[in-house]
Design a protein around this motif. Structure first.
Motif, PDB file in Angstrom:
ATOM      1  N   LEU A  27      75.166  65.188  31.920  1.00  0.00           N
ATOM      2  CA  LEU A  27      73.921  64.336  31.660  1.00  0.00           C
ATOM      3  C   LEU A  27      73.323  64.358  33.120  1.00  0.00           C
ATOM      4  CD1 LEU A  27      74.770  61.769  29.063  1.00  0.00           C
ATOM      5  CD2 LEU A  27      73.247  63.581  28.801  1.00  0.00           C
ATOM      6  N   GLY A  30      72.128  67.755  34.547  1.00  0.00           N
ATOM      7  CA  GLY A  30      70.867  67.868  33.691  1.00  0.00           C
ATOM      8  C   GLY A  30      69.542  67.103  34.186  1.00  0.00           C
ATOM      9  N   ALA A  31      69.756  65.979  34.081  1.00  0.00           N
ATOM     10  CA  ALA A  31      68.658  65.131  34.860  1.00  0.00           C
ATOM     11  C   ALA A  31      68.064  65.370  36.207  1.00  0.00           C
ATOM     12  CB  ALA A  31      69.106  63.370  34.544  1.00  0.00           C
ATOM     13  N   LEU A  61      62.613  73.801  30.132  1.00  0.00           N
ATOM     14  CA  LEU A  61      63.751  74.360  29.468  1.00  0.00           C
ATOM     15  C   LEU A  61      65.150  73.793  29.695  1.00  0.00           C
ATOM     16  CD1 LEU A  61      62.744  77.991  29.299  1.00  0.00           C
ATOM     17  CD2 LEU A  61      62.647  76.283  27.369  1.00  0.00           C
ATOM     18  N   LEU A  63      65.421  70.756  31.116  1.00  0.00           N
ATOM     19  CA  LEU A  63      65.582  69.280  30.445  1.00  0.00           C
ATOM     20  C   LEU A  63      65.925  69.314  29.204  1.00  0.00           C
ATOM     21  CD1 LEU A  63      64.808  66.291  30.977  1.00  0.00           C
ATOM     22  CD2 LEU A  63      62.502  66.906  30.440  1.00  0.00           C
ATOM     23  N   MET A  64      65.154  70.516  28.248  1.00  0.00           N
ATOM     24  CA  MET A  64      65.187  70.239  26.830  1.00  0.00           C
ATOM     25  C   MET A  64      66.669  71.000  26.448  1.00  0.00           C
ATOM     26  SD  MET A  64      61.575  71.454  25.139  1.00  0.00           S
ATOM     27  CE  MET A  64      61.610  73.120  25.920  1.00  0.00           C
ATOM     28  N   PHE A  65      67.294  71.781  27.376  1.00  0.00           N
ATOM     29  CA  PHE A  65      68.583  72.156  26.866  1.00  0.00           C
ATOM     30  C   PHE A  65      70.012  71.447  27.592  1.00  0.00           C
ATOM     31  CE2 PHE A  65      66.240  75.749  25.150  1.00  0.00           C
ATOM     32  CZ  PHE A  65      66.765  76.092  24.071  1.00  0.00           C
ATOM     33  N   THR A  66      69.578  70.472  28.237  1.00  0.00           N
ATOM     34  CA  THR A  66      70.526  69.588  28.740  1.00  0.00           C
ATOM     35  C   THR A  66      71.378  68.704  27.498  1.00  0.00           C
ATOM     36  OG1 THR A  66      69.806  69.097  30.939  1.00  0.00           O
ATOM     37  CG2 THR A  66      71.311  67.597  30.212  1.00  0.00           C
ATOM     38  N   PRO A  67      70.653  68.263  26.598  1.00  0.00           N
ATOM     39  CA  PRO A  67      71.429  67.604  25.463  1.00  0.00           C
ATOM     40  C   PRO A  67      72.212  68.554  24.811  1.00  0.00           C
ATOM     41  CG  PRO A  67      69.235  66.880  25.546  1.00  0.00           C
ATOM     42  CD  PRO A  67      69.433  67.912  26.469  1.00  0.00           C
ATOM     43  N   ALA A  68      71.890  69.902  24.660  1.00  0.00           N
ATOM     44  CA  ALA A  68      72.640  70.759  23.879  1.00  0.00           C
ATOM     45  C   ALA A  68      73.937  71.095  24.430  1.00  0.00           C
ATOM     46  CB  ALA A  68      71.746  72.223  23.489  1.00  0.00           C
ATOM     47  N   ARG A  70      75.207  69.053  26.720  1.00  0.00           N
ATOM     48  CA  ARG A  70      76.088  67.804  26.392  1.00  0.00           C
ATOM     49  C   ARG A  70      77.069  68.058  25.139  1.00  0.00           C
ATOM     50  NH1 ARG A  70      75.661  63.918  22.460  1.00  0.00           N
ATOM     51  NH2 ARG A  70      73.753  63.113  22.723  1.00  0.00           N
ATOM     52  N   ILE A  71      76.576  68.439  24.139  1.00  0.00           N
ATOM     53  CA  ILE A  71      77.315  68.454  22.688  1.00  0.00           C
ATOM     54  C   ILE A  71      78.451  69.543  22.949  1.00  0.00           C
ATOM     55  CG2 ILE A  71      76.832  69.148  20.444  1.00  0.00           C
ATOM     56  CD1 ILE A  71      73.784  68.558  20.615  1.00  0.00           C
TER      57      ILE A  71
END
Lengths: 114, 261
Positions: A27, A30-31, A61, A63-68, A70-71
Motif C-alpha cells: 500500500l 502504491g500510494a 492507473l 493508483l487504481m491498480f494498487t488495491p488489486a 494488494r489483494i
C-alpha cells in the motif's frame, strides 16, 4: 503440551506480522509511487501544456491498480501460510476486480449518451 | 485548465483531506458537491474524481493501520467479496442515471451524513477512546456481507467510501471493537472505490486534469490531518462539517429545483 501450544501461537503471531508488513508495504509503495507520478505529470504540464498527460494517466492507473496488487500479495501470503480458505477469498475478490477492470478499460460496457 | 484553477483544486483537496482525517469521514463527501456546484463539473465526473481521492486516502492511511495490526485483513477481505460486487454493479447503473436524479440522491446522502455527524458529535462529548484492543469474536457474517454489498453499492453510485454503513454494522452487530471496525473499513475502501473507478475511468468520467491536483491535495491533507488528530478538538471540526454538508445539500437540491443541473 503447553509449550507446544505456546509455540503455535507464537508462529501464528509471527505470520500475522509478516502479512501485515507485506500488505502495508504494498500500500505504501502504491500510494507514494502514484503520488510521485501525478506530481511529475502536473509539473511537466506546467512546463509545456499537454506534456505531462501520459505521466498523469500512468499515475492514475498505478493508483487504481494498487488495491488489486494488494489483494494479490495478501492471497500469495495466505497461500504460503497454507491458509487455503483465505487464499480462496483473495482469489474471489481478485476475480471480481480483474473482471470489472477488464470490462471497463476495454470499453466492453455500453457507452451512453446522457 | 490554468495554473490558478489547479491551485484552487489543490487547496480544495487539501481542506477536504485534512478535515476528513480529523473528523473520521472520507474527504469525498465534500469534494463531489463542491465540484458539481461551484466548478460546473458534471456530477458523474465529480463522483469519478471523488473516487480517485477516496482510493488515495484509503491507500495512504491504511498502510499505517495495517502495519499497526489495527485492520483485520481476513475480515476485510471476506467482506470485500461483497463490497466489490456491489460497487461494480452500482457503478454500471450510475451510468444510466441522469444528472438531476443523481444529484438528488447525493443530496439525500449528504443530509444523512450530516445527521450521523450530529450523533457522533453528541457522543464524543462523553465517550472515552479505547486504549487497547480487547479480544473479540466475530459473528453474524451474513449480515456483514449483506451490508457490505449495500455499502459497495453506495460507493459505486455516489463515489463515497461507505464507512458510515460498514463501521456501525461491524461494531454493533458483528462484535468488532470500534477502532478495528474503523481501520478495517478504511482498508476495504481502497479496493471498493478502485472497482467503481475502473468503470468511471472507462466511461470517460474521470477528468485527470481535475483529479490530479485534488488527489495531491487530499493525500497531503489527510497526512497532516492524521498528525493533528490528537491535538485539535474533533468536535469543532465536526460542527463545521455538519454545517458545510447541510449547506451543500440544500444548495444542490435548490439547483436541481431551479433546473440548473
Amino acid at each position: 503440551m503447553e509449550s507446544l501450544g505456546g509455540k503455535i501461537l507464537m508462529t501464528m503471531a509471527a505470520e500475522k506480522r509478516e502479512e501485515q508488513k507485506l500488505v502495508g508495504w504494498t500500500l505504501r509503495i502504491g500510494a507514494w509511487g502514484s503520488l510521485a507520478l501525478i506530481v511529475l505529470g502536473l509539473v511537466l504540464g506546467l512546463l509545456h501544456a499537454g506534456a505531462g498527460d501520459w505521466v498523469l494517466r500512468a499515475g492514475f492507473l498505478f493508483l487504481m491498480f494498487t488495491p488489486a496488487v494488494r489483494i494479490l500479495v495478501a492471497g500469495l501470503v495466505f497461500l504460503h501460510e497454507r491458509d487455503y480458505r483465505y487464499a480462496l477469498v483473495s482469489l474471489t475478490v481478485l476475480t471480481i476486480v480483474v473482471a470489472t477492470s477488464t470490462l471497463a478499460l476495454l470499453k466492453v460496457l455500453p457507452q451512453l449518451e446522457r | 485548465m490554468g495554473v490558478a484553477h489547479g491551485m484552487v483544486l489543490l487547496l480544495l483537496g487539501l481542506v477536504a483531506g485534512g478535515v476528513g482525517a480529523l473528523a473520521g469521514i472520507g474527504g469525498g463527501i465534500i469534494i463531489t458537491p463542491i465540484l458539481a456546484i461551484y466548478f460546473g463539473v458534471p456530477i458523474h465526473q465529480a463522483i469519478g474524481v471523488s473516487l480517485t481521492a477516496v482510493i488515495a486516502t484509503s491507500t495512504a492511511t491504511s498502510s499505517v493501520y495495517v502495519e499497526r495490526g489495527l485492520s483485520n485483513i481476513r475480515l476485510g477481505m471476506t467482506l470485500e467479496m461483497a463490497t466489490t460486487l456491489g460497487a461494480a454493479i452500482a457503478a454500471i447503473i450510475a451510468g444510466y442515471i441522469n444528472r438531476p436524479t443523481l444529484a438528488v440522491m447525493f443530496s439525500i446522502f449528504l443530509l444523512y451524513t450530516a445527521g450521523s455527524m450530529v450523533r457522533k458529535a453528541w457522543k464524543t462529548r462523553t465517550d472515552k477512546a479505547e486504549s487497547s484492543i480487547p479480544e473479540y469474536e466475530i459473528h453474524r457474517y451474513p449480515l456483514g456481507m449483506a451490508s457490505s454489498l449495500l455499502a459497495g453499492g453506495f460507493s459505486g453510485l455516489l463515489g463515497i467510501g461507505g464507512g458510515p454503513i460498514k463501521v456501525p454494522i461491524m461494531y454493533l452487530f458483528m462484535g468488532v471493537p470500534l477502532r478495528v471496525a474503523t481501520a478495517t473499513s478504511n482498508f476495504m475502501i481502497g479496493v471498493t472505490a478502485a472497482t467503481s473507478a475502473y468503470i468511471y475511468y472507462g466511461r470517460g468520467d474521470i477528468p485527470i486534469h481535475v483529479a490530479a491536483p485534488i488527489v495531491v491535495g487530499v493525500f497531503t491533507g489527510s497526512l497532516i490531518g492524521a498528525k493533528l488528530a490528537g491535538r485539535v478538538r474533533n468536535t469543532y471540526v465536526l460542527f463545521l462539517l455538519i454545517f458545510v454538508t447541510a449547506y451543500l445539500s440544500a444548495t444542490m437540491l435548490w439547483k436541481v429545483w431551479a433546473g440548473k443541473f
